[in-house]
Motif scaffolding. Structure first.
Motif, PDB file in Angstrom:
ATOM      1  N   THR A 293       1.921 -43.244  20.107  1.00  0.00           N
ATOM      2  CA  THR A 293       0.979 -42.370  20.285  1.00  0.00           C
ATOM      3  C   THR A 293       1.359 -41.498  21.384  1.00  0.00           C
ATOM      4  OG1 THR A 293      -0.151 -43.569  22.357  1.00  0.00           O
ATOM      5  CG2 THR A 293      -0.651 -44.106  19.907  1.00  0.00           C
ATOM      6  N   PHE A 294       0.891 -40.297  21.291  1.00  0.00           N
ATOM      7  CA  PHE A 294       1.105 -39.197  22.393  1.00  0.00           C
ATOM      8  C   PHE A 294      -0.193 -38.729  22.803  1.00  0.00           C
ATOM      9  CE2 PHE A 294       4.478 -39.043  19.423  1.00  0.00           C
ATOM     10  CZ  PHE A 294       5.694 -39.205  20.226  1.00  0.00           C
ATOM     11  N   VAL A 295      -0.354 -38.711  24.046  1.00  0.00           N
ATOM     12  CA  VAL A 295      -1.574 -37.990  24.940  1.00  0.00           C
ATOM     13  C   VAL A 295      -1.410 -37.356  26.146  1.00  0.00           C
ATOM     14  CG1 VAL A 295      -2.159 -40.216  25.692  1.00  0.00           C
ATOM     15  CG2 VAL A 295      -4.157 -38.361  25.445  1.00  0.00           C
ATOM     16  N   GLY A 296      -1.875 -36.205  26.627  1.00  0.00           N
ATOM     17  CA  GLY A 296      -1.812 -35.644  27.707  1.00  0.00           C
ATOM     18  C   GLY A 296      -2.675 -35.982  28.659  1.00  0.00           C
ATOM     19  N   ALA A 297      -2.118 -35.807  30.031  1.00  0.00           N
ATOM     20  CA  ALA A 297      -3.070 -36.101  31.150  1.00  0.00           C
ATOM     21  C   ALA A 297      -2.908 -35.260  32.324  1.00  0.00           C
ATOM     22  CB  ALA A 297      -2.617 -37.659  31.569  1.00  0.00           C
ATOM     23  N   ASP A 298      -3.898 -35.578  33.396  1.00  0.00           N
ATOM     24  CA  ASP A 298      -3.802 -34.644  34.487  1.00  0.00           C
ATOM     25  C   ASP A 298      -2.502 -34.976  35.506  1.00  0.00           C
ATOM     26  OD1 ASP A 298      -5.790 -32.714  34.898  1.00  0.00           O
ATOM     27  OD2 ASP A 298      -7.319 -34.595  35.110  1.00  0.00           O
ATOM     28  N   ASP A 299      -1.941 -36.053  35.207  1.00  0.00           N
ATOM     29  CA  ASP A 299      -0.709 -36.243  36.094  1.00  0.00           C
ATOM     30  C   ASP A 299       0.606 -35.383  35.388  1.00  0.00           C
ATOM     31  OD1 ASP A 299       0.000 -37.725  33.831  1.00  0.00           O
ATOM     32  OD2 ASP A 299       0.152 -39.650  34.628  1.00  0.00           O
ATOM     33  N   GLY A 300       0.459 -34.603  34.429  1.00  0.00           N
ATOM     34  CA  GLY A 300       1.513 -33.869  33.994  1.00  0.00           C
ATOM     35  C   GLY A 300       2.566 -34.547  32.901  1.00  0.00           C
ATOM     36  N   TYR A 301       2.080 -35.730  32.841  1.00  0.00           N
ATOM     37  CA  TYR A 301       2.797 -36.403  31.833  1.00  0.00           C
ATOM     38  C   TYR A 301       2.159 -36.501  30.345  1.00  0.00           C
ATOM     39  CZ  TYR A 301       6.080 -38.767  34.996  1.00  0.00           C
ATOM     40  OH  TYR A 301       7.097 -39.031  35.761  1.00  0.00           O
ATOM     41  N   LYS A 322       6.382 -43.975  31.690  1.00  0.00           N
ATOM     42  CA  LYS A 322       5.055 -43.991  31.089  1.00  0.00           C
ATOM     43  C   LYS A 322       4.913 -42.624  30.168  1.00  0.00           C
ATOM     44  CE  LYS A 322       3.582 -41.200  35.368  1.00  0.00           C
ATOM     45  NZ  LYS A 322       2.622 -41.158  36.491  1.00  0.00           N
ATOM     46  N   GLY A 323       5.971 -41.635  30.203  1.00  0.00           N
ATOM     47  CA  GLY A 323       5.867 -40.903  28.974  1.00  0.00           C
ATOM     48  C   GLY A 323       6.934 -39.918  29.380  1.00  0.00           C
ATOM     49  N   ILE A 324       6.398 -38.571  28.844  1.00  0.00           N
ATOM     50  CA  ILE A 324       7.444 -37.235  28.962  1.00  0.00           C
ATOM     51  C   ILE A 324       6.853 -36.305  30.247  1.00  0.00           C
ATOM     52  CG2 ILE A 324       8.295 -35.372  28.193  1.00  0.00           C
ATOM     53  CD1 ILE A 324       7.522 -37.068  25.129  1.00  0.00           C
ATOM     54  N   GLU A 325       7.628 -36.170  31.321  1.00  0.00           N
ATOM     55  CA  GLU A 325       7.230 -35.342  32.177  1.00  0.00           C
ATOM     56  C   GLU A 325       7.298 -33.898  32.040  1.00  0.00           C
ATOM     57  OE1 GLU A 325       7.529 -35.007  37.111  1.00  0.00           O
ATOM     58  OE2 GLU A 325       9.110 -36.174  36.022  1.00  0.00           O
ATOM     59  N   LEU A 326       6.230 -33.240  32.102  1.00  0.00           N
ATOM     60  CA  LEU A 326       6.194 -31.609  32.282  1.00  0.00           C
ATOM     61  C   LEU A 326       6.006 -31.272  33.378  1.00  0.00           C
ATOM     62  CD1 LEU A 326       3.856 -31.318  28.876  1.00  0.00           C
ATOM     63  CD2 LEU A 326       6.592 -31.749  29.099  1.00  0.00           C
ATOM     64  N   ASP A 327       5.759 -29.816  33.355  1.00  0.00           N
ATOM     65  CA  ASP A 327       5.714 -29.074  34.643  1.00  0.00           C
ATOM     66  C   ASP A 327       4.331 -28.934  35.385  1.00  0.00           C
ATOM     67  OD1 ASP A 327       8.349 -28.357  34.418  1.00  0.00           O
ATOM     68  OD2 ASP A 327       7.954 -26.610  33.421  1.00  0.00           O
ATOM     69  N   GLY A 328       3.347 -29.397  34.760  1.00  0.00           N
ATOM     70  CA  GLY A 328       1.947 -29.550  35.223  1.00  0.00           C
ATOM     71  C   GLY A 328       1.095 -30.177  34.337  1.00  0.00           C
ATOM     72  N   LEU A 341       7.802 -32.863  18.627  1.00  0.00           N
ATOM     73  CA  LEU A 341       6.805 -32.758  19.472  1.00  0.00           C
ATOM     74  C   LEU A 341       6.554 -31.490  20.059  1.00  0.00           C
ATOM     75  CD1 LEU A 341       4.062 -34.680  20.644  1.00  0.00           C
ATOM     76  CD2 LEU A 341       5.314 -35.267  22.414  1.00  0.00           C
ATOM     77  N   CYS A 342       5.335 -30.981  19.852  1.00  0.00           N
ATOM     78  CA  CYS A 342       5.103 -29.554  20.519  1.00  0.00           C
ATOM     79  C   CYS A 342       3.951 -29.764  21.400  1.00  0.00           C
ATOM     80  CB  CYS A 342       5.152 -28.522  19.581  1.00  0.00           C
ATOM     81  SG  CYS A 342       6.124 -28.220  18.546  1.00  0.00           S
ATOM     82  N   VAL A 343       4.157 -29.638  22.975  1.00  0.00           N
ATOM     83  CA  VAL A 343       3.043 -29.803  24.035  1.00  0.00           C
ATOM     84  C   VAL A 343       3.265 -28.886  25.079  1.00  0.00           C
ATOM     85  CG1 VAL A 343       4.443 -31.584  25.016  1.00  0.00           C
ATOM     86  CG2 VAL A 343       1.735 -31.416  25.240  1.00  0.00           C
ATOM     87  N   GLY A 344       2.091 -28.066  25.404  1.00  0.00           N
ATOM     88  CA  GLY A 344       2.190 -27.165  26.600  1.00  0.00           C
ATOM     89  C   GLY A 344       1.494 -27.672  27.605  1.00  0.00           C
ATOM     90  N   ASP A 345       1.628 -26.957  28.827  1.00  0.00           N
ATOM     91  CA  ASP A 345       1.189 -27.489  30.157  1.00  0.00           C
ATOM     92  C   ASP A 345       0.476 -26.140  31.128  1.00  0.00           C
ATOM     93  OD1 ASP A 345       3.049 -26.093  31.614  1.00  0.00           O
ATOM     94  OD2 ASP A 345       4.591 -27.806  31.538  1.00  0.00           O
ATOM     95  N   ALA A 346      -0.179 -26.670  32.011  1.00  0.00           N
ATOM     96  CA  ALA A 346      -0.936 -25.579  33.017  1.00  0.00           C
ATOM     97  C   ALA A 346      -0.030 -24.846  33.606  1.00  0.00           C
ATOM     98  CB  ALA A 346      -2.133 -26.409  33.753  1.00  0.00           C
ATOM     99  N   ALA A 347       1.413 -25.068  33.761  1.00  0.00           N
ATOM    100  CA  ALA A 347       2.508 -24.281  34.328  1.00  0.00           C
ATOM    101  C   ALA A 347       2.726 -23.055  33.306  1.00  0.00           C
ATOM    102  CB  ALA A 347       3.473 -25.038  34.837  1.00  0.00           C
ATOM    103  N   GLY A 348       2.267 -23.245  32.218  1.00  0.00           N
ATOM    104  CA  GLY A 348       2.634 -22.006  31.161  1.00  0.00           C
ATOM    105  C   GLY A 348       3.935 -22.108  30.422  1.00  0.00           C
ATOM    106  N   SER A 349       4.447 -23.675  30.333  1.00  0.00           N
ATOM    107  CA  SER A 349       5.432 -24.025  29.332  1.00  0.00           C
ATOM    108  C   SER A 349       4.933 -24.513  28.215  1.00  0.00           C
ATOM    109  CB  SER A 349       6.423 -24.694  30.223  1.00  0.00           C
ATOM    110  OG  SER A 349       7.016 -24.294  31.321  1.00  0.00           O
TER     111      SER A 349
END
Length: 402
Positions: A293-301, A322-328, A341-349
């Protein structure tokens, strides 16, 4: 070929297109400026449709981004629409659902909901489902006639998910269970089973559709799709993020209390609960065959767990990751194209990540936060940013990820 016609591509909220090669690398095909931050786009044939927080709905050429038509309202239209060959179904945050001609944008009908719209629309078997401040309503897709409304104590949020009883049969068959067996493994955690509101009182028929939804008060609902009658409810620890996902006979939900739940779709019984210190912010995307399973969170993962007992799936040198770390923080629901897997973050990536080894393949930088969920097509994806733009990224299917 199945098009990406509603939120996360289908009524299960799967977020999957495993049938074509995913992007080993991407380039920008085009970018279009919009009026207002866009929601999640949908696709049909040669057109991409997207609404915005400023009340504009656009129909754009998929190949070039050229505008075909614009429909304007006074209320936000950024909830994900639904498109078919005959209709584009659009919801506004003041609680109106409209049907438009997808070729011209001409209005065909409109229906007022009992409360403000809080969720993306979902279509299945001729019925259109809308979550709102007063509960969940089903409309006849052809005419907009209200079929039923199931009232809830708090708003229904996230896109409803639809499945029939064959989901449960597939799960029992795979595990060799009898219908009355307890699916929980002895060491699998359970979330407040004693607080379940009501256990089901009859067997779930193989062809009987159910609609699954979540609320801001932390309740997961299963209703008979034809009547709105309650089949079961189960508690979460906070507001359900993004709506439920149906996969392999289970209902997966993440909530802003930091709990990921896997529930039996037939009974509502808890298979596992995975907990983190921050809140989950997206719906869950499930690769059932890979038990991931994949799920996004507030911690940027983008958190990665297994589907057996909800343990962390990734391993580091010394400890599990715990998962894959993004920029935000993540607001964009993860989706899978092929094995990417395609996933975006609040930093604009926006990231492309190999699902087998969780290694990044590419990164696309937008001008602002990515909050909408990408729409997938062969060799293309479409995603919006808070900079009031819709981006089209493309790739060569022959350039496969390593």
């Amino acid at each position: 070929m199945t098009e990406w016609t509603q939120f996360k591509g289908d009524p299960h909220n799967s977020g999957l297109r495993r049938d074509f090669e995913g992007p080993g690398r991407v380039s920008e095909a085009w970018t279009t400026d919009l009026v207002g931050p866009p929601g999640s786009p949908v696709l049909d044939r040669d057109t991409v449709y997207v609404g915005t927080a400023r009340g504009h709905c656009y129909a754009l050429e998929r190949e070039t981004g050229r505008r075909r038509w614009t429909f304007e309202t006074t209320a936000a239209t950024d909830a994900t629409p639904v498109v078919t060959r005959e209709r584009l179904y659009l919801g506004t945050d003041d609680g109106t659902v409209l049907a438009l001609d997808p070729a011209t944008g001409e209005e065909r009908w409109r229906t007022a909901l009992p409360g403000s719209l809080e969720a993306a629309l979902t279509l299945s078997n001729g019925r259109l489902y809308a979550g709102h401040a007063a509960g969940l309503s089903a409309l006849e897709a052809e005419t907009g006639t209200k079929l039923w409304t199931h009232e809830t104590e708090s708003a229904v949020v996230g896109a409803p998910a639809i499945a029939d009883g064959r989901e449960g049969e597939q799960r029992r068959s795979a595990l060799g269970e009898a219908p009355g067996d307890d699916p929980l493994e002895p060491d699998a955690p359970s979330l407040r089973d004693a607080e379940r509101v009501r256990e089901p009182d009859r067997q779930w028929g193989a062809t009987e559709e159910r609609v699954f939804a979540g609320t801001t008060a932390g309740t997961v609902l299963a209703l008979a799709a034809e009547t709105g009658e309650e089949a079961w409810t189960a508690p979460a620890t906070g507001a359900v993020a993004g709506g439920p996902t149906i996969a392999d006979g289970r209902v997966y939900v993440g909530d802003d209390g930091g709990t990921l739940l896997a529930l039996d779709a037939g009974t509502g019984q808890t298979w596992f609960a995975y907990e983190i210190g921050d809140g989950f912010t997206t719906s869950v995307t499930v690769l059932a065959a890979a038990e991931t399973t994949f799920v996004g969170a507030d911690d940027g993962y983008c958190h990665v767990t297994d589907t057996t007992v909800g343990r962390r799936k990734l391993r580091g040198w010394l400890f599990s990751r715990k998962g894959i770390e993004l920029d935000g923080p993540i607001r964009s629901c993860p989706v899978v194209a092929g094995d990417v897997l395609c996933v975006g973050d609040a930093a604009g990536s926006l990231y492309g990540i190999d699902v087998d080894d969780a290694e990044p393949l590419w990164q696309f930088a937008a001008d602002d936060a990515i909050s909408g969920t990408p729409a997938l097509a062969p060799e293309r994806l479409y995603v919006g940013s808070e900079a009031e733009r819709l981006h089209c990224l493309e790739w060569d299917a022959d350039e496969r990820p390593h």
